[in-house]
Design an enzyme around this catalytic site. Structure first.
Site, PDB file in Angstrom:
ATOM      1  CG  ASN A   9      -1.722   1.218   1.412  1.00  0.00           C
ATOM      2  OD1 ASN A   9      -1.816   2.044   0.495  1.00  0.00           O
ATOM      3  ND2 ASN A   9      -2.333   1.372   2.581  1.00  0.00           N
ATOM      4  CE  LYS A  11      -0.303   3.387   4.744  1.00  0.00           C
ATOM      5  NZ  LYS A  11      -0.349   3.524   6.191  1.00  0.00           N
ATOM      6  CG  HIS A  95      -6.085   2.017   5.132  1.00  0.00           C
ATOM      7  ND1 HIS A  95      -5.686   2.966   6.048  1.00  0.00           N
ATOM      8  CD2 HIS A  95      -5.041   1.169   4.976  1.00  0.00           C
ATOM      9  CE1 HIS A  95      -4.448   2.694   6.429  1.00  0.00           C
ATOM     10  NE2 HIS A  95      -4.031   1.610   5.800  1.00  0.00           N
ATOM     11  CD  GLU A  97      -3.217   5.641   6.685  1.00  0.00           C
ATOM     12  OE1 GLU A  97      -3.192   5.707   5.438  1.00  0.00           O
ATOM     13  OE2 GLU A  97      -2.300   5.129   7.353  1.00  0.00           O
ATOM     14  CD  GLU A 167      -3.787  -2.372   7.288  1.00  0.00           C
ATOM     15  OE1 GLU A 167      -2.631  -2.536   6.881  1.00  0.00           O
ATOM     16  OE2 GLU A 167      -4.461  -1.371   7.014  1.00  0.00           O
ATOM     17  N   GLY A 173       2.041   2.334  10.782  1.00  0.00           N
ATOM     18  CA  GLY A 173       2.996   3.433  10.641  1.00  0.00           C
ATOM     19  C   GLY A 173       3.671   3.826  11.941  1.00  0.00           C
ATOM     20  CB  SER A 212       4.814  -1.645  11.988  1.00  0.00           C
ATOM     21  OG  SER A 212       4.362  -0.318  12.219  1.00  0.00           O
TER      22      SER A 212
HETATM   23  P1  PGA Z   1       2.493   0.356   7.681  1.00  0.00           P
HETATM   24  O1  PGA Z   1       1.073   0.596   6.992  1.00  0.00           O
HETATM   25  O2  PGA Z   1       3.032  -0.930   7.137  1.00  0.00           O
HETATM   26  O3  PGA Z   1       3.308   1.536   7.288  1.00  0.00           O
HETATM   27  O4  PGA Z   1       2.250   0.278   9.147  1.00  0.00           O
HETATM   28  C1  PGA Z   1       0.190  -0.469   6.762  1.00  0.00           C
HETATM   29  C2  PGA Z   1      -1.077   0.046   6.162  1.00  0.00           C
HETATM   30  O5  PGA Z   1      -1.525   1.131   6.546  1.00  0.00           O
HETATM   31  O6  PGA Z   1      -1.669  -0.603   5.285  1.00  0.00           O
END
Ligand code: PGA
Length: 253
Positions: A9, A11, A95, A97, A167, A173, A212
């Site tokens: 992903n 982003k 997601h 976010e 997640e 993140g 992460s």
């Molecule tokens: P990350 O993000 O691996 O940077 O924690 C995962 C995601 O948001 O899909």
């Protein structure tokens, strides 16, 4: 046996030049990998570039979001048929976010899920609890509700081509990862919930972990019985790291 699935992903990151470099390295390094399915999800604006650059590889591409509507006066939105034209075969939905920053709710996510299935694009339904929900012991109930709303709106049959991504919001993140045991417990619970509706779909569906994931923790996570791969954010922008995650996954299956 579920073939492992790794989804990158990106982003809101990348540029024409950076994407070209990243795709070149990962497609060259992963050319011999056979046992896993690999997908990258760039910003939609770059979908044509990604499609073109991956055309001679087995790496697939997906989107990070899609409209629940087919066409019309929805300024700024992108439809499933547009994604389909650009060879997109997966779409991330719900997601955290998008839930937190753009106020997407379970009902709207279910509408997007339904639109994706109708367009033959595999929805990747993202679910997960916040830190305070985990601390209050609400992890299972929060996730069960996120999934139940979609099942009730679209029907369990629509999950035959779906993926669920667990997640934990507190792990995205942040550099903090769920332990393999913590993640496995949630994945098993999700599969159990789906089995109450349809055992075959529950056994076949990919439930992947995100939060992460990196080259050093991927193997331990993906070795768990109900973890079928990963949704990788930050580490998918680093070609070395992403390649190592895919190679580590390939070794265990
Ligand atoms: P990350 O993000 O691996 O940077 O924690 C995962 C995601 O948001 O899909």
């Amino acid at each position: 046996m579920r073939q492992p699935l790794i989804i990158g992903n990106w982003k809101m990151n990348g540029s024409l030049t950076e994407n070209e470099k990243l795709l070149n390295t990962i497609s060259t390094s992963l050319i011999t990998i056979e046992g896993i399915e690999i997908v990258v999800c760039p910003p939609s604006l770059y979908m044509a570039q990604v499609k073109q650059q991956l055309s001679k590889t087995k790496i697939k591409h997906g989107a990070q979001n899609v409209s629940e509507f087919q066409s019309g006066a929805y300024t700024g939105e992108i439809s499933t048929s547009m994604l389909g034209e650009l060879g997109c075969c997966f779409v991330l939905l719900g997601h955290s976010e998008r839930r937190a920053l753009y106020h997407e709710n379970d009902a709207q996510i279910a509408d997007k899920f339904s639109a994706a299935v109708k367009a033959n694009i595999r929805p990747v339904l993202c679910v997960g609890e916040t830190l305070s929900q985990r601390q209050c012991g609400e992890t299972f109930s929060v996730i069960a509700k996120q999934i139940k709303t979609v099942i009730e709106q679209v029907g369990i049959e629509a999950f035959a081509q779906a993926v669920v991504a667990y997640e934990p919001v507190w792990a995205i993140g942040t550099g903090e990862t769920a332990t393999p045991e913590q993640a496995q417990a949630v994945h098993a619970n999700i599969r159990h919930q789906l089995a109450e509706y349809d055992v075959n779909i529950a056994n076949r569906i990919h439930i992947i972990y995100g939060g992460s994931v990196n080259a050093s923790n991927a193997q331990a996570l993906f070795m768990q019985q109900d973890i079928d791969g990963g949704l990788v954010g930050g580490a998918s922008l680093n070609s070395d790291e992403f390649v190592k995650i895919c190679q580590a996954t390939n070794e265990i299956f």
